[in-house]
Design an enzyme around this catalytic site. Structure first.
Site, PDB file in Angstrom:
ATOM      1  N   ASP A 100       0.860  -1.178   0.000  1.00 27.49           N
ATOM      2  CA  ASP A 100       0.000   0.000   0.000  1.00 27.49           C
ATOM      3  C   ASP A 100       0.901   1.234   0.000  1.00 27.49           C
ATOM      4  O   ASP A 100       1.780   1.367   0.848  1.00 27.49           O
ATOM      5  CB  ASP A 100      -0.873  -0.026   1.268  1.00 27.49           C
ATOM      6  N   ASP A 202      -3.155   4.835  -2.279  1.00 29.07           N
ATOM      7  CA  ASP A 202      -4.158   5.420  -1.402  1.00 29.07           C
ATOM      8  C   ASP A 202      -4.644   6.777  -1.937  1.00 29.07           C
ATOM      9  O   ASP A 202      -3.841   7.600  -2.375  1.00 29.07           O
ATOM     10  CB  ASP A 202      -3.513   5.609  -0.021  1.00 29.07           C
ATOM     11  N   GLU A 265      -6.772   3.644  -5.611  1.00 28.25           N
ATOM     12  CA  GLU A 265      -8.013   3.890  -4.879  1.00 28.25           C
ATOM     13  C   GLU A 265      -8.600   5.206  -5.362  1.00 28.25           C
ATOM     14  O   GLU A 265      -8.017   6.273  -5.140  1.00 28.25           O
ATOM     15  CB  GLU A 265      -7.764   3.970  -3.369  1.00 28.25           C
ATOM     16  N   HIS A 326     -11.416  -2.426   3.758  1.00 30.12           N
ATOM     17  CA  HIS A 326     -11.269  -2.095   5.174  1.00 30.12           C
ATOM     18  C   HIS A 326     -11.968  -0.787   5.558  1.00 30.12           C
ATOM     19  O   HIS A 326     -11.858  -0.362   6.706  1.00 30.12           O
ATOM     20  CB  HIS A 326      -9.785  -2.004   5.512  1.00 30.12           C
ATOM     21  N   ASP A 327     -12.625  -0.148   4.600  1.00 28.21           N
ATOM     22  CA  ASP A 327     -13.313   1.121   4.882  1.00 28.21           C
ATOM     23  C   ASP A 327     -14.830   1.012   4.818  1.00 28.21           C
ATOM     24  O   ASP A 327     -15.526   1.937   5.231  1.00 28.21           O
ATOM     25  CB  ASP A 327     -12.886   2.188   3.857  1.00 28.21           C
TER      26      ASP A 327
HETATM   27  C1  GLC Z   1      -7.932   5.589   2.240  1.00 28.95           C
HETATM   28  C2  GLC Z   1      -7.797   4.383   3.123  1.00 28.95           C
HETATM   29  C3  GLC Z   1      -8.391   4.693   4.460  1.00 28.95           C
HETATM   30  C4  GLC Z   1      -7.647   5.861   5.067  1.00 28.95           C
HETATM   31  C5  GLC Z   1      -7.644   7.051   4.127  1.00 28.95           C
HETATM   32  C6  GLC Z   1      -6.628   8.078   4.534  1.00 28.95           C
HETATM   33  O1  GLC Z   1      -9.257   5.866   1.947  1.00 28.95           O
HETATM   34  O2  GLC Z   1      -8.363   3.263   2.509  1.00 28.95           O
HETATM   35  O3  GLC Z   1      -8.361   3.587   5.308  1.00 28.95           O
HETATM   36  O4  GLC Z   1      -8.213   6.224   6.282  1.00 28.95           O
HETATM   37  O5  GLC Z   1      -7.297   6.680   2.822  1.00 28.95           O
HETATM   38  O6  GLC Z   1      -5.324   7.613   4.246  1.00 28.95           O
END
Ligand code: GLC
Ligand code: MG
Length: 533
Positions: A100, A202, A265, A326-327
């Site tokens: 990541d 990310d 993402e 995970h979100d």
């Molecule tokens: C992304 C991650 C999340 C995190 C955010 C800030 O959305 O998936 O878990 O809190 O970025 O880095």
């Protein structure tokens, strides 16, 4: 087949949240050695690539998405030797390892930020986004943090604000600064040189902001149940045209190495999402497709979403599908356990790379975490909005021993109460389990070119059923029929009669039987049928 294909097109990706997969040293927190212990399981399941949420040193304000050293390992997770061993063990099993990459922000404890903050004349001052207050002393503009509150934090010492799109402990880097780009590209190279097979990136759509800093406009669709962030439209703070220069700059670094994958993402509507593929392969290989995370779970909604996604894809863009991460709430919680086998069948027969979130293959549900035990900053900062992500990050359920085989000590988050029934060991022993269904679907996908690479063509979508055909020339083709409701349904089309053999079914006893339309389906049933030639 002539077409050159890559592992990230034909493979199945599995996301591990390292804190919660397997603890090897009885501290209640998962770790790298724990993951190594479970690699044989992932190989048994048929997984081709593992993506690990961040494993780098971090104060854990946002559980690793606040990185204080991009080229180290968080001590609770292990050492660099443990990491090297993990990578070797993954590769020995013919699997790939994806890490990541968190480019948008560092931790406020990162040496770069500490230096940047030290004075206005610091050599790294411009590595972050520092602005003067407005004349009345207030923040430079109205931008909100995703986690609530102003996105600006006042620094008393140097009398300026710094920008943080997430927590104040996560200051945003200034990606317009070439030194920042160079330093971050070297981070990618550091891991690539070790042999890592790719990165999930990310919040890629956040990395560039409008550098005239205009106020964001109000969101006319805001409702009070939404997070405060949604009061404004992030028109100037995200998805700026210039982000695509950064995206292609990153892709160039990936291209320095053979056969690596860049996954991004990006939570945006389809037309905007597709821009992250870049023009002529200059962007991400796989901008994550999150449509299934929020769609109403009906045949017509799925049909529309899939067709629309297929239509928006650029000609050289490879599709992908995600059912959980995970979100976001877990699948079984969102659509109910009866439908999880249907969802598995969908994910693993759609055209494009599937990503499985750990535990979805057993049917794990969101686990309630009491307010007093909440760990997730998003949950803590918006207690009235049910925004905590802890429920989807609870320990993997391996067996029926104490703490579900995750740890010998009390885990950092509670274990689900249903773990004696919903766990890997119990489900491995039952041919009719969800886990065994996942395994059969993955095996079929690996064996059949039509399922890996074939075209997608819908043949039916109504108030109960979605049906489609996956097909490659000169290979067996497959008819997939999904019943999205709890009630029995009948598959029939006006134009064509279909017949074939059921090869994988949510009801295992049906596998091997011959069928011919009209085909009767149980409620919550899904079939993969090898069509007669
Ligand atoms: C992304 C991650 C999340 C995190 C955010 C800030 O959305 O998936 O878990 O809190 O970025 O880095
Ligand atoms: Mg541990």
């Amino acid at each position: 087949m002539e077409q050159l294909t890559y592992w990230w097109q034909t493979g199945v990706i599995y996301q591990i949240y390292p804190r919660s997969f397997q603890d090897s040293d009885a501290d209640g927190v998962g770790d790298l050695n724990g993951i190594i212990q479970r690699l044989d399981y992932l190989q048994w399941l048929g997984i081709n690539a593992i993506w690990l949420s961040p494993i780098f040193p971090s104060p854990m304000a946002d559980f690793g998405y606040d990185v204080s050293d991009y080229t180290g390992i968080y001590p609770l997770f292990g050492t660099m030797e443990d990491f090297d061993r993990l990578l070797k063990e993954v590769h020995q099993r013919n699997m790939k390892l994806i890490l990541d990459f968190v480019p948008n922000h560092t931790s406020d404890q990162h040496p770069w930020f500490i230096e940047s903050k030290s004075s206005r004349s610091s050599a790294k001052r411009d590595w972050y986004l520092w602005r003067n207050p407005k004349e009345d002393g207030t923040a430079p503009n109205n931008w909100r943090s995703v986690f609530g509150g102003s996105a600006w934090e006042w620094d008393e010492n140097t009398q300026q604000y710094y920008y943080h799109g997430f927590l104040k402990e996560q200051p945003d880097l200034n990606w317009r600064n070439p030194e920042v780009q160079a330093a971050m590209y070297d981070v990618i190279r550091f891991w690539m040189n070790k042999g890592v097979d790719g990165f999930r990136i990310d919040v890629l759509w956040h990395v560039i902001k409008d550098d005239t800093w205009p106020d964001n406009p109000p969101n006319p669709a805001y409702e009070s149940s939404m997070p405060e962030y949604d009061t404004l439209l992030p028109l100037y703070s995200t998805d700026q045209p210039a982000v695509h220069e950064i995206v292609s700059g990153m892709r160039k670094v990936f291209n320095e190495y053979p056969d690596r994958v860049m996954i991004a993402e990006v939570y945006l509507p389809l037309d905007k999402l597709m821009a992250y593929y870049g023009v002529n392969q200059s962007g991400a290989h796989l901008p994550f497709n999150f449509m299934l995370l929020s769609l109403p779970w009906t045949a017509t909604a799925l049909s529309e979403a899939i067709n629309s996604y297929e239509q928006h894809l650029p000609a050289d863009g490879w599709p992908n599908w995600v059912l959980g991460n995970h979100d976001r709430p877990r699948l079984a919680t969102r659509i109910g356990r009866e439908q999880t086998p249907v969802a598995a069948l969908l994910l693993l027969t759609l055209r494009g790379t599937p990503t499985i979130y750990y535990g979805e293959e057993t049917g794990m549900k969101d686990v309630p975490v009491l307010p007093a035990e909440t760990r997730d900053p998003q949950g803590l900062r918006m207690p009235d909005k049910q925004m905590s992500r802890d429920p989807v990050r609870t320990p993997m359920q391996w067996d029926d021993s104490e703490y579900a085989g995750f740890s010998a000590a009390r885990p950092w988050l509670p274990v689900a109460v249903d773990y004696p029934r919903i766990n890997v060991q119990a489900e491995r022993a039952q041919p009719g389990s969800l886990l065994q269904l996942y395994r059969r679907l993955i095996a079929l996908r690996h064996a059949e070119p039509s399922l890996q690479l074939g075209s997608y063509k819908e043949v039916l979508a109504n108030h109960q059923l979605l049906a489609y055909i996956r097909k490659v020339e000169n290979q067996d083709s497959f008819l997939i029929i999904l019943n999205l409701t709890h009630r029995p349904a009948f598959f029939e089309t006006e134009s064509t009669g279909y017949s074939g053999t059921v090869v994988v079914a949510t009801e295992v006893n049906r596998e091997g039987t011959e069928v011919q339309s009209p085909i009767a389906l149980l409620g919550d049933e899904g079939l993969v049928i090898r069509l007669k030639k």
